[in-house]
Design a protein around this motif. Sequence first.
Motif, PDB file in Angstrom:
ATOM      1  N   SER A   1      21.575  22.656  -4.317  1.00  0.00           N
ATOM      2  CA  SER A   1      22.456  23.791  -4.052  1.00  0.00           C
ATOM      3  C   SER A   1      23.758  23.258  -3.467  1.00  0.00           C
ATOM      4  O   SER A   1      23.763  22.706  -2.362  1.00  0.00           O
ATOM      5  CB  SER A   1      21.792  24.762  -3.078  1.00  0.00           C
ATOM      6  N   PHE A   2      24.853  23.392  -4.209  1.00  0.00           N
ATOM      7  CA  PHE A   2      26.169  22.991  -3.722  1.00  0.00           C
ATOM      8  C   PHE A   2      26.824  24.184  -3.043  1.00  0.00           C
ATOM      9  O   PHE A   2      26.857  25.284  -3.590  1.00  0.00           O
ATOM     10  CB  PHE A   2      27.059  22.522  -4.875  1.00  0.00           C
ATOM     11  N   TYR A   3      27.336  23.957  -1.836  1.00  0.00           N
ATOM     12  CA  TYR A   3      28.024  25.040  -1.129  1.00  0.00           C
ATOM     13  C   TYR A   3      29.265  24.510  -0.442  1.00  0.00           C
ATOM     14  O   TYR A   3      29.479  23.297  -0.346  1.00  0.00           O
ATOM     15  CB  TYR A   3      27.077  25.734  -0.139  1.00  0.00           C
ATOM     16  N   ARG A   4      30.100  25.412   0.049  1.00  0.00           N
ATOM     17  CA  ARG A   4      31.445  25.052   0.506  1.00  0.00           C
ATOM     18  C   ARG A   4      31.472  24.527   1.938  1.00  0.00           C
ATOM     19  O   ARG A   4      32.178  23.578   2.225  1.00  0.00           O
ATOM     20  CB  ARG A   4      32.367  26.261   0.349  1.00  0.00           C
TER      21      ARG A   4
ATOM     22  N   ASN B   1      34.266  13.173   0.467  1.00  0.00           N
ATOM     23  CA  ASN B   1      35.306  13.281  -0.551  1.00  0.00           C
ATOM     24  C   ASN B   1      34.840  14.006  -1.814  1.00  0.00           C
ATOM     25  O   ASN B   1      35.488  13.913  -2.868  1.00  0.00           O
ATOM     26  CB  ASN B   1      35.854  11.901  -0.922  1.00  0.00           C
ATOM     27  N   GLY B   2      33.723  14.730  -1.710  1.00  0.00           N
ATOM     28  CA  GLY B   2      33.251  15.512  -2.848  1.00  0.00           C
ATOM     29  C   GLY B   2      32.881  14.684  -4.057  1.00  0.00           C
ATOM     30  O   GLY B   2      32.947  15.180  -5.191  1.00  0.00           O
ATOM     31  N   GLU B   3      32.434  13.437  -3.857  1.00  0.00           N
ATOM     32  CA  GLU B   3      32.190  12.556  -4.998  1.00  0.00           C
ATOM     33  C   GLU B   3      31.035  13.030  -5.870  1.00  0.00           C
ATOM     34  O   GLU B   3      31.107  12.963  -7.103  1.00  0.00           O
ATOM     35  CB  GLU B   3      31.945  11.126  -4.508  1.00  0.00           C
ATOM     36  N   VAL B   4      29.960  13.516  -5.256  1.00  0.00           N
ATOM     37  CA  VAL B   4      28.835  14.002  -6.054  1.00  0.00           C
ATOM     38  C   VAL B   4      29.217  15.310  -6.745  1.00  0.00           C
ATOM     39  O   VAL B   4      28.902  15.525  -7.918  1.00  0.00           O
ATOM     40  CB  VAL B   4      27.583  14.179  -5.177  1.00  0.00           C
ATOM     41  N   ALA B   5      29.922  16.179  -6.034  1.00  0.00           N
ATOM     42  CA  ALA B   5      30.407  17.409  -6.660  1.00  0.00           C
ATOM     43  C   ALA B   5      31.295  17.094  -7.859  1.00  0.00           C
ATOM     44  O   ALA B   5      31.218  17.763  -8.898  1.00  0.00           O
ATOM     45  CB  ALA B   5      31.166  18.254  -5.643  1.00  0.00           C
TER      46      ALA B   5
ATOM     47  N   LEU C   1      32.180  19.988 -10.407  1.00  0.00           N
ATOM     48  CA  LEU C   1      32.355  21.171  -9.568  1.00  0.00           C
ATOM     49  C   LEU C   1      33.584  21.140  -8.673  1.00  0.00           C
ATOM     50  O   LEU C   1      34.028  22.196  -8.203  1.00  0.00           O
ATOM     51  CB  LEU C   1      31.119  21.344  -8.663  1.00  0.00           C
ATOM     52  N   ARG C   2      34.158  19.994  -8.431  1.00  0.00           N
ATOM     53  CA  ARG C   2      35.204  19.860  -7.407  1.00  0.00           C
ATOM     54  C   ARG C   2      36.557  20.315  -7.955  1.00  0.00           C
ATOM     55  O   ARG C   2      36.946  19.962  -9.064  1.00  0.00           O
ATOM     56  CB  ARG C   2      35.280  18.405  -6.956  1.00  0.00           C
ATOM     57  N   PHE C   3      37.276  21.086  -7.152  1.00  0.00           N
ATOM     58  CA  PHE C   3      38.608  21.554  -7.536  1.00  0.00           C
ATOM     59  C   PHE C   3      39.490  21.623  -6.292  1.00  0.00           C
ATOM     60  O   PHE C   3      38.993  21.706  -5.164  1.00  0.00           O
ATOM     61  CB  PHE C   3      38.525  22.936  -8.204  1.00  0.00           C
ATOM     62  N   ARG C   4      40.811  21.615  -6.517  1.00  0.00           N
ATOM     63  CA  ARG C   4      41.751  21.727  -5.406  1.00  0.00           C
ATOM     64  C   ARG C   4      42.178  23.172  -5.233  1.00  0.00           C
ATOM     65  O   ARG C   4      42.456  23.875  -6.209  1.00  0.00           O
ATOM     66  CB  ARG C   4      42.996  20.857  -5.632  1.00  0.00           C
ATOM     67  N   LEU C   5      42.243  23.620  -4.000  1.00  0.00           N
ATOM     68  CA  LEU C   5      42.671  24.982  -3.724  1.00  0.00           C
ATOM     69  C   LEU C   5      44.148  25.137  -4.046  1.00  0.00           C
ATOM     70  O   LEU C   5      44.944  24.210  -3.815  1.00  0.00           O
ATOM     71  CB  LEU C   5      42.439  25.325  -2.252  1.00  0.00           C
ATOM     72  N   PRO C   6      44.563  26.305  -4.565  1.00  0.00           N
ATOM     73  CA  PRO C   6      45.993  26.541  -4.792  1.00  0.00           C
ATOM     74  C   PRO C   6      46.729  26.650  -3.460  1.00  0.00           C
ATOM     75  O   PRO C   6      46.136  26.959  -2.416  1.00  0.00           O
ATOM     76  CB  PRO C   6      46.010  27.870  -5.543  1.00  0.00           C
ATOM     77  N   ASP C   7      48.031  26.380  -3.496  1.00  0.00           N
ATOM     78  CA  ASP C   7      48.814  26.278  -2.266  1.00  0.00           C
ATOM     79  C   ASP C   7      48.800  27.568  -1.436  1.00  0.00           C
ATOM     80  O   ASP C   7      48.741  27.510  -0.202  1.00  0.00           O
ATOM     81  CB  ASP C   7      50.258  25.887  -2.588  1.00  0.00           C
ATOM     82  N   ASP C   8      48.862  28.734  -2.101  1.00  0.00           N
ATOM     83  CA  ASP C   8      48.881  29.968  -1.317  1.00  0.00           C
ATOM     84  C   ASP C   8      47.539  30.223  -0.630  1.00  0.00           C
ATOM     85  O   ASP C   8      47.492  30.777   0.475  1.00  0.00           O
ATOM     86  CB  ASP C   8      49.306  31.169  -2.162  1.00  0.00           C
TER      87      ASP C   8
ATOM     88  N   THR D   1      40.062  20.088  -1.168  1.00  0.00           N
ATOM     89  CA  THR D   1      39.223  20.333  -2.335  1.00  0.00           C
ATOM     90  C   THR D   1      37.873  20.878  -1.887  1.00  0.00           C
ATOM     91  O   THR D   1      37.430  20.627  -0.758  1.00  0.00           O
ATOM     92  CB  THR D   1      39.004  19.059  -3.163  1.00  0.00           C
ATOM     93  N   LEU D   2      37.227  21.609  -2.786  1.00  0.00           N
ATOM     94  CA  LEU D   2      35.908  22.188  -2.531  1.00  0.00           C
ATOM     95  C   LEU D   2      35.083  22.117  -3.814  1.00  0.00           C
ATOM     96  O   LEU D   2      35.638  22.014  -4.909  1.00  0.00           O
ATOM     97  CB  LEU D   2      36.029  23.657  -2.118  1.00  0.00           C
ATOM     98  N   PRO D   3      33.770  22.220  -3.697  1.00  0.00           N
ATOM     99  CA  PRO D   3      32.953  22.425  -4.890  1.00  0.00           C
ATOM    100  C   PRO D   3      32.837  23.913  -5.192  1.00  0.00           C
ATOM    101  O   PRO D   3      32.824  24.752  -4.283  1.00  0.00           O
ATOM    102  CB  PRO D   3      31.589  21.864  -4.469  1.00  0.00           C
ATOM    103  N   MET D   4      32.776  24.254  -6.464  1.00  0.00           N
ATOM    104  CA  MET D   4      32.338  25.596  -6.800  1.00  0.00           C
ATOM    105  C   MET D   4      30.869  25.719  -6.390  1.00  0.00           C
ATOM    106  O   MET D   4      30.083  24.777  -6.607  1.00  0.00           O
ATOM    107  CB  MET D   4      32.469  25.838  -8.311  1.00  0.00           C
ATOM    108  N   PRO D   5      30.476  26.818  -5.771  1.00  0.00           N
ATOM    109  CA  PRO D   5      29.050  26.985  -5.471  1.00  0.00           C
ATOM    110  C   PRO D   5      28.245  26.847  -6.757  1.00  0.00           C
ATOM    111  O   PRO D   5      28.630  27.367  -7.807  1.00  0.00           O
ATOM    112  CB  PRO D   5      28.968  28.401  -4.897  1.00  0.00           C
ATOM    113  N   ALA D   6      27.126  26.145  -6.668  1.00  0.00           N
ATOM    114  CA  ALA D   6      26.328  25.903  -7.866  1.00  0.00           C
ATOM    115  C   ALA D   6      24.900  25.587  -7.475  1.00  0.00           C
ATOM    116  O   ALA D   6      24.628  25.157  -6.359  1.00  0.00           O
ATOM    117  CB  ALA D   6      26.914  24.743  -8.678  1.00  0.00           C
ATOM    118  N   ARG D   7      24.016  25.813  -8.430  1.00  0.00           N
ATOM    119  CA  ARG D   7      22.617  25.481  -8.217  1.00  0.00           C
ATOM    120  C   ARG D   7      22.068  24.845  -9.483  1.00  0.00           C
ATOM    121  O   ARG D   7      22.323  25.327 -10.597  1.00  0.00           O
ATOM    122  CB  ARG D   7      21.819  26.734  -7.858  1.00  0.00           C
ATOM    123  N   PHE D   8      21.347  23.754  -9.311  1.00  0.00           N
ATOM    124  CA  PHE D   8      20.754  23.027 -10.429  1.00  0.00           C
ATOM    125  C   PHE D   8      19.280  22.787 -10.154  1.00  0.00           C
ATOM    126  O   PHE D   8      18.878  22.589  -9.002  1.00  0.00           O
ATOM    127  CB  PHE D   8      21.436  21.663 -10.617  1.00  0.00           C
TER     128      PHE D   8
END
Length: 221
Positions: free
Chosen positions: A77-80, A137-141, A146-153, A175-182
């Motif tokens: 379970s990936f969470y923020r 550093n979100g390497e596994v995500a 799953l890893r993405f950078r948040l927009p500036d706003d 950066t954060l992972p999108m929540p996900a479950r595998f």
Amino acid sequence: MSLQDKLDAFKADFESKKAPRQAVEIMHRATAELIASGQADRALGVGAVAPSFTLVEADGGLVSSADLLARGPLVLSFYRGVWCPYCNIELGALQETWPAINATGAQLVSISPQSPANGRKAKRDKQVTFPMLSDPNGEVASAFGLRFRLPDDLIALYKSFGVDLPAVNEDPSWTLPMPARFVIRRDGIIVYAEVSPDYTIRPDPAGLLPLLTRLQNAVAA
């Protein structure tokens, strides 16, 4: 009450009573942009080989996917992070379901980019008894897509809320992972994948139990 019912109730209260309208608009826009990007569709899915990993557990020590899979199927379970109320609600649902998951012979771990210290806080606050792993550093995500950078706003909004992700994650990248479950079969193949670019929508972990039971029965046959 299902996990999604709890998430919906929190969202309705937060957006109607606590968050300024402009803040809600920024969050909705960021979610819509992430969905439109198609990144969730490009994340690893059923049939893919799951990346292997070794990560630090919140209470100390290293946990490897190889060791976990040697015991049985693995639920990831990936969470923020501990700062996210939706994630904390989900952690509570996972903890409630953990005994039933374990009864099928499966293992369960959560993975987030937050530091081990913040993982310990989340584990203590939600009284979690399954491993909570820190993903530097979100390497596994990233390996799971799953890893993405948040927009500036959205970064500016989080800062105004006092959410300092570089401090929480010990990583300046925002950066954060999108929540996900595998669910990963013992041979390392992903047999279930659910990625949530809308972090307010997450499947109930109890829904995994029929699949985990089938995997258990297949081994016993």
